[in-house]
Design an enzyme around this catalytic site. Structure first.
Site, short mmCIF file in Angstrom:
data_model
loop_
_atom_site.label_atom_id
_atom_site.label_comp_id
_atom_site.label_asym_id
_atom_site.label_seq_id
_atom_site.Cartn_x
_atom_site.Cartn_y
_atom_site.Cartn_z
N ASP A 3 -35.01 42.15 -23.88
CA ASP A 3 -34.08 42.83 -24.78
C ASP A 3 -34.18 42.10 -26.11
OD1 ASP A 3 -31.97 44.26 -25.91
OD2 ASP A 3 -30.40 43.24 -24.76
N ARG A 34 -31.31 57.44 -20.48
CA ARG A 34 -29.96 57.11 -20.93
C ARG A 34 -29.09 58.37 -20.95
NH1 ARG A 34 -28.23 53.05 -23.81
NH2 ARG A 34 -26.31 54.04 -23.08
N GLN A 51 -26.67 51.20 -19.38
CA GLN A 51 -28.08 50.88 -19.57
C GLN A 51 -28.77 50.65 -18.23
OE1 GLN A 51 -29.87 50.77 -22.56
NE2 GLN A 51 -31.57 50.72 -21.11
N TRP A 95 -33.48 39.58 -29.09
CA TRP A 95 -33.01 38.18 -29.08
C TRP A 95 -31.74 38.03 -29.91
CZ3 TRP A 95 -38.40 35.63 -30.42
CH2 TRP A 95 -39.26 35.81 -29.32
N ASN A 117 -25.36 40.74 -22.58
CA ASN A 117 -24.61 41.84 -21.95
C ASN A 117 -25.48 42.68 -21.00
OD1 ASN A 117 -26.11 42.75 -24.16
ND2 ASN A 117 -24.39 43.73 -25.22
N ARG A 139 -17.91 52.02 -27.52
CA ARG A 139 -18.79 50.86 -27.75
C ARG A 139 -17.99 49.89 -28.60
NH1 ARG A 139 -25.11 50.42 -29.33
NH2 ARG A 139 -25.15 50.97 -27.13
N HIS A 160 -23.19 46.03 -20.35
CA HIS A 160 -23.76 47.32 -20.77
C HIS A 160 -24.16 48.11 -19.51
CE1 HIS A 160 -25.37 50.35 -23.22
NE2 HIS A 160 -26.44 49.76 -23.72
N CYS A 220 -34.49 47.92 -23.38
CA CYS A 220 -33.45 48.93 -23.61
C CYS A 220 -33.49 49.51 -25.02
CB CYS A 220 -32.08 48.35 -23.30
SG CYS A 220 -31.57 47.03 -24.41
N LEU A 221 -34.19 48.81 -25.94
CA LEU A 221 -34.29 49.21 -27.34
C LEU A 221 -32.91 49.06 -28.02
CD1 LEU A 221 -36.38 52.51 -26.97
CD2 LEU A 221 -37.23 50.17 -27.07
N1 CP Z 1 -30.08 50.83 -25.45
C1 CP Z 1 -29.05 51.16 -26.25
O1 CP Z 1 -27.89 51.04 -25.88
O2 CP Z 1 -29.40 51.66 -27.46
P1 CP Z 1 -28.42 52.01 -28.67
O3 CP Z 1 -27.87 50.71 -29.19
O4 CP Z 1 -29.31 52.69 -29.66
O5 CP Z 1 -27.33 52.90 -28.16
N1 NVA Z 2 -28.09 43.26 -26.21
C1 NVA Z 2 -28.16 44.33 -27.18
C2 NVA Z 2 -28.28 45.65 -26.51
C3 NVA Z 2 -28.43 46.81 -27.44
C4 NVA Z 2 -28.50 48.11 -26.72
C5 NVA Z 2 -26.95 44.29 -28.08
O1 NVA Z 2 -25.84 44.05 -27.57
O2 NVA Z 2 -27.09 44.49 -29.28
#
Ligand code: CP
Ligand code: NVA
Length: 321
Positions: free
Chosen positions: A230, A297, A138, A232, A166, A108, A135, A270-271
């Site tokens: 998702d 996931r 996801q 903001w 993303n 990541r 991503h 997606c949290l």
């Molecule tokens: N949806 C997602 O990627 O969550 P995390 O940031 O908790 O890994």
């Molecule tokens: N768009 C968000 C996704 C988190 C899973 C970020 O990049 O933080």
């Protein structure tokens, strides 16, 4: 062995529609066997994953650690304060050492170019756990969840209401590959990257997916089967928070906004989630699939590890995408 063996997983754009469908069948197969049937399935005894995370994570890290354990292997988490990569040591040098000790890398990162460099240098597969740009894992989980709920994917209508980020970029590729219609509404100035949109449009020609990119949430939601949003403020954008909260006014997912959406949508996020993005009654309500999405996931990430899943074993769970 399935088609991910020995391959990097950096973008859905790099895979054929058939590959993506196969990842989804395989993930469902793993879930059925391990969760529903209680089978011990450990093809990865003795294998190890290095988890290189430059950013915070709940789901991706858990999915990788729990998933690897379920399959018999082990995972080593390396957060930004743990590993020299990119700070005290070049990405190239870290990649060489990771190659010599691990069997797979989940990374990541901030810039997509770090993933590309890791993948170029490492002689083991590199799996994207998110970058500022994409991503892809996801979207595998999102599609698995929709496949479980609707029983099919092709022809679904998804409305993305929120940031052109993303997750949306990977969703554009995924929808194009599978043949899912996507209506996007972002605030003006927060549209998805033009190159991704154009690439996805070209790909969509083959599957018949239709895309609309605009700035009107109600229009995007009209007759949608799936409403998605998702955060903001993505990881790394914290200093833009106040401006973003202002610019995203009117983009909260709530029942008033969805009045004309039609009667039978489901909700994905997606949290992690913040309250301004979606009201509690929707987020915790019966239309919400967010917890199933979060669990998926893990089953989908496991596919990128599970080199030993045999074609024949997954036929029974095949359903039409
Ligand atoms: N949806 C997602 O990627 O969550 P995390 O940031 O908790 O890994
Ligand atoms: N768009 C968000 C996704 C988190 C899973 C970020 O990049 O933080």
């Amino acid at each position: 062995a399935h088609s991910l063996v020995g391959r990097d997983f950096l973008s859905l754009n790099h895979f054929k529609s058939e590959d993506i469908k196969q990842f989804l069948w395989t993930a469902k197969d793993l879930k059925t066997r391990i969760k529903d049937n209680g089978e011990i399935f450990q093809p990865l005894v003795g294998k190890s994953a290095a988890l290189v995370f430059q950013k915070r994570s709940t789901r991706t890290r858990l999915s990788a650690e729990m998933g690897m354990t379920k399959l018999g292997g082990s995972a080593c988490f390396l957060g930004p304060d743990d590993i020299h990569l990119g700070v005290n040591e070049s990405v190239k040098d870290s990649a060489r050492v990771l190659t010599s000790m691990a069997d797979v890398i989940v990374a990541r990162v901030h810039g997509q170019e770090v993933l590309d460099e890791l993948a170029n240098e490492a002689r083991i597969p590199v799996i994207s756990g998110l970058s500022d740009f994409l991503h892809p894992l996801q979207i595998l989980a999102d599609f698995m969840t929709l496949q479980e709920h609707f029983g099919y994917l092709r022809g679904l209508k998804i409305a993305w209401i929120g940031d052109g980020n993303n997750v949306l970029h990977s969703l554009l590729y995924g929808c194009a590959k599978i043949g899912i219609d996507l209506n996007v509404a972002t605030p003006a100035g927060y549209e998805p990257d033009a190159t991704v949109t154009n690439d996805a449009l070209k790909l969509a020609g083959k599957t018949g997916a239709s895309f609309r990119i605009g700035n009107d949430p109600r229009q995007a939601a009209y007759r949608a089967d799936v409403i998605v949003t998702d955060t903001w403020v993505s990881l790394g954008q914290e200093q833009e928070k106040q401006k973003r909260l202002k610019d995203f006014a009117g983009f909260q997912i709530n029942r008033k906004m969805l009045k004309e959406a039609g009667g039978s949508w489901v909700f994905l996020h997606c949290l992690p989630r913040k309250k301004e993005e979606v009201t509690d009654d929707i987020f915790y309500g019966e239309e919400s699939l967010v917890w199933q999405e979060a669990e998926n996931r893990m089953w989908t990430l496991m596919v990128s590890f599970s080199c030993d899943v045999r074609q024949n074993d997954i036929q029974d769970n095949r359903s039409s995408c």
